[in-house]
Each structure stands twice: as C-alpha cells, then as structure tokens.
Design an enzyme around this catalytic site. Structure first.
Site, PDB file in Angstrom:
ATOM      1  N   HIS A 157      -6.345  -0.096 -46.474  1.00 45.79           N
ATOM      2  CA  HIS A 157      -4.890  -1.139 -46.393  1.00 45.79           C
ATOM      3  C   HIS A 157      -4.741  -2.240 -44.613  1.00 45.79           C
ATOM      4  O   HIS A 157      -4.331  -2.774 -44.512  1.00 45.79           O
ATOM      5  CB  HIS A 157      -3.505  -0.573 -44.659  1.00 45.79           C
ATOM      6  CG  HIS A 157      -2.810   0.577 -45.710  1.00 45.79           C
ATOM      7  ND1 HIS A 157      -2.440  -0.366 -47.014  1.00 45.79           N
ATOM      8  CD2 HIS A 157      -3.132   2.162 -45.967  1.00 45.79           C
ATOM      9  CE1 HIS A 157      -1.776   1.122 -47.636  1.00 45.79           C
ATOM     10  NE2 HIS A 157      -2.192   2.036 -47.059  1.00 45.79           N
ATOM     11  N   GLU A 169      -1.101  13.404 -47.528  1.00 47.74           N
ATOM     12  CA  GLU A 169      -0.057  12.970 -47.547  1.00 47.74           C
ATOM     13  C   GLU A 169       1.223  12.144 -49.100  1.00 47.74           C
ATOM     14  O   GLU A 169       1.411  11.529 -48.891  1.00 47.74           O
ATOM     15  CB  GLU A 169      -0.705  11.333 -46.988  1.00 47.74           C
ATOM     16  CG  GLU A 169      -1.320  10.910 -47.898  1.00 47.74           C
ATOM     17  CD  GLU A 169      -1.850   9.141 -47.450  1.00 47.74           C
ATOM     18  OE1 GLU A 169      -1.411   8.753 -46.097  1.00 47.74           O
ATOM     19  OE2 GLU A 169      -3.050   8.757 -47.376  1.00 47.74           O
ATOM     20  N   ASP A 218       2.850   8.300 -44.848  1.00 44.98           N
ATOM     21  CA  ASP A 218       2.987   8.174 -46.531  1.00 44.98           C
ATOM     22  C   ASP A 218       3.896   9.717 -46.503  1.00 44.98           C
ATOM     23  O   ASP A 218       4.141   9.658 -48.044  1.00 44.98           O
ATOM     24  CB  ASP A 218       1.225   8.145 -47.311  1.00 44.98           C
ATOM     25  CG  ASP A 218       1.739   6.991 -47.404  1.00 44.98           C
ATOM     26  OD1 ASP A 218       2.121   5.882 -48.599  1.00 44.98           O
ATOM     27  OD2 ASP A 218      -0.069   6.654 -47.505  1.00 44.98           O
TER      28      ASP A 218
HETATM   29  C1  3PY Z   1      -0.021   7.010 -43.690  1.00 46.04           C
HETATM   30  O1  3PY Z   1       0.517   7.045 -42.084  1.00 46.04           O
HETATM   31  O2  3PY Z   1       0.286   7.427 -44.619  1.00 46.04           O
HETATM   32  C2  3PY Z   1      -1.770   7.468 -43.528  1.00 46.04           C
HETATM   33  O3  3PY Z   1      -2.247   6.638 -44.315  1.00 46.04           O
HETATM   34  C3  3PY Z   1      -2.290   6.861 -42.021  1.00 46.04           C
HETATM   35  O4  3PY Z   1      -2.147   5.914 -40.752  1.00 46.04           O
HETATM   36 MG    MG Z   2      -1.173   7.241 -45.965  1.00 44.44          MG
END
Ligand code: 3PY
Ligand code: MG
Length: 267
Positions: free
Chosen positions: A50, A154, A180
């Site tokens: 990111h 995630e 996520d």
């Molecule tokens: C998320 O929170 O999705 C991350 O990738 C880490 O902060």
């Molecule tokens: Mg993430």
C-alpha cells in the site's frame, strides 16, 4: 544493539512482551529504522502493498535498521516467490504477507522465505544482512534462523481456516489486518465491533495453541487495543509514519494554541 534482530524479536515474543512497529509509508531515508529504535520500537514494515516504497530505498532502510537492532519486515504486494526473494535477499529479515487465506498459501510463502533445506529461497551472490565478513553459506544458515514469517489474517476465509494456517511449519506468527477484515465482515471501520474482538480472540487462541505469536494492525484509537492486548496480541503495528507525524503535529498545534491563550490571560 543486536545484529540479530530476529533472535531478539523472537525472545520478546516468547516472553510475552510487546513488539512495537510502524508501517513506513512516507519515509525516504535510511534513518527511519534508527529513529524508531531510539523511540523504543522493535520493527518496521516496509510496505510494498500500500505504500510507494522503492526496492532500492527498502534495501538501505532494511540494512540500517538491522545495524540499529530493529527488525526490518517487508510486506510484499502478494505471494509471488520472486517478489519475496527480491525483498528478503536485499535486506528484509521478515515478512508480513497480506491476504493469506489458506494453509496451502501459508505453506508456499513459508517455503519462499527460507533457503534450502528449509525452503526454496534462491541463493544470492552476497547476503549483506549480517555484515560483509560472513561467508555466504554461514549467512544463509543464520538467515534461516533469523527470518520471521508472519501471515496476515484479513478475511472471513482466513478466519475460518485460522487453525490450519497456524499449524503450518515455518509460519512464526499470525497477524490480523483489522481494516481488511472489517471490510470483509461488512463492518468497515468498526474497530470497536464485538465481531472484531471475537476474531482477535480466535486468532490469538489459534496462535497460542500452535506455539506462534500473534499481532495486528489497523486500529488507531486506543480504546479497542486494550481488548486486543488481552487476547494475546503482541506484535503491534502501532500506525504508520504518516499518521505518527500527523498525530505529533496536531499535538504540537494544540499545545501552542493552548499556551498562547493561557499566556494572554491575566499575569
Ligand atoms: C489491515 O488492517 O488491513 C492491514 O493490512 C494492516 O494494517
Ligand atoms: Mg490489509
């Protein structure tokens, strides 16, 4: 200062201590790691998913972090072993692999992160992590001991598979990407949602049962962190360098505006 930051990091995890890290989003200098080490942080995440990170700069940042005793983790943009090899053989000493949803994916990234016989990481001409006087074979053996592999939980799928993922050899830690995960749960931005706390508890328990450590990133507000720490989260992505700078800048603005108002009152 430890030239073996992987060993130091593992020791912290075994002792149940915190390992505090920051995502490097805007830092463009090899000073980033030493600065955070001076603030008592333990790891950095050089982010290729990111952030506008460049491989050349990541190399400089990672090596100077190691010299300062801080663990340089890299977050690749995905699971491609070629990208992982590029990051690990050029200074990174750990991985935070995004979106690992299955045990098969976890197994593949764990193999991509270590040299033979423990994995399939391609051997470079020089491995600079441990200084230039260490021969290649010795450096690769040390690397295999030092490298810290974490996989990101995630999504709902990852959560459903978290026990199987935690049982994969070569995975050292489970790392929740709360942002996520919340989006996937249909609860965008709800870091205080009970569903997130439940997911954190489930992940923390899976990690503990399999002798792994657990951590997470995403939340900024302090409130929910207490419950996450109670659930065993120890590898903490506090925030990123951009938000740290904004937080510090806002604090200073508030201080000086308050001090000026106070100084304008009766002496
Ligand atoms: C998320 O929170 O999705 C991350 O990738 C880490 O902060
Ligand atoms: Mg993430």
């Amino acid at each position: 200062m430890s030239a073996r930051p992987g060993t130091a990091f593992r020791a912290r995890m075994r002792a149940g201590e915190l390992a505090l890290g920051s995502n490097l989003r805007l830092s463009r200098s090899a000073e980033a790691g030493p600065i955070l080490a001076a603030c008592g942080f333990h790891w950095v995440m050089i982010d290729f998913e990111h952030s506008p990170a460049s491989p050349h700069l990541a190399h400089d940042i990672a090596l100077s972090a190691i010299r300062a005793g801080l663990l340089p983790m890299a977050r690749p943009s995905g699971h491609d072993p070629r990208e992982i090899a590029g990051l690990l053989t050029n200074g990174a000493l750990g991985l935070v692999v995004p979106h690992v949803d299955t045990a098969a994916q976890a197994e593949a990234v764990a193999r991509a992160a270590r040299f033979a016989p423990r994995g399939a990481l391609s051997v470079p001409g020089t491995l600079a992590h441990f200084g230039y006087g260490t021969g290649l074979a010795e450096a690769c053996a040390i690397f295999n001991e030092e490298v810290v592999v974490t996989v990101m939980i995630e999504s709902r799928t990852a959560l459903a598979n978290v026990e199987a993922i935690a049982a994969v050899p070569g995975v050292d830690g489970l790392f929740i990407g709360a942002s996520d995960l919340l989006w996937d749960l249909g609860l965008p931005g709800r870091y205080d949602a009970p569903e997130l706390q439940e997911a954190v508890e489930r992940t923390g328990a899976a990690a503990a049962r399999n002798g792994l450590f657990a951590g997470m990133g995403g939340p900024r507000d302090e409130g929910p962190w207490r419950g996450f720490l109670r659930a065993g989260m120890r590898m903490i992505l506090t925030e990123n360098d951009l938000s740290l700078m904004m937080r510090g800048a806002r604090d200073r603005r508030a201080f000086f505006e308050g001090a000026l108002s106070a100084s304008a009152g009766p002496a």
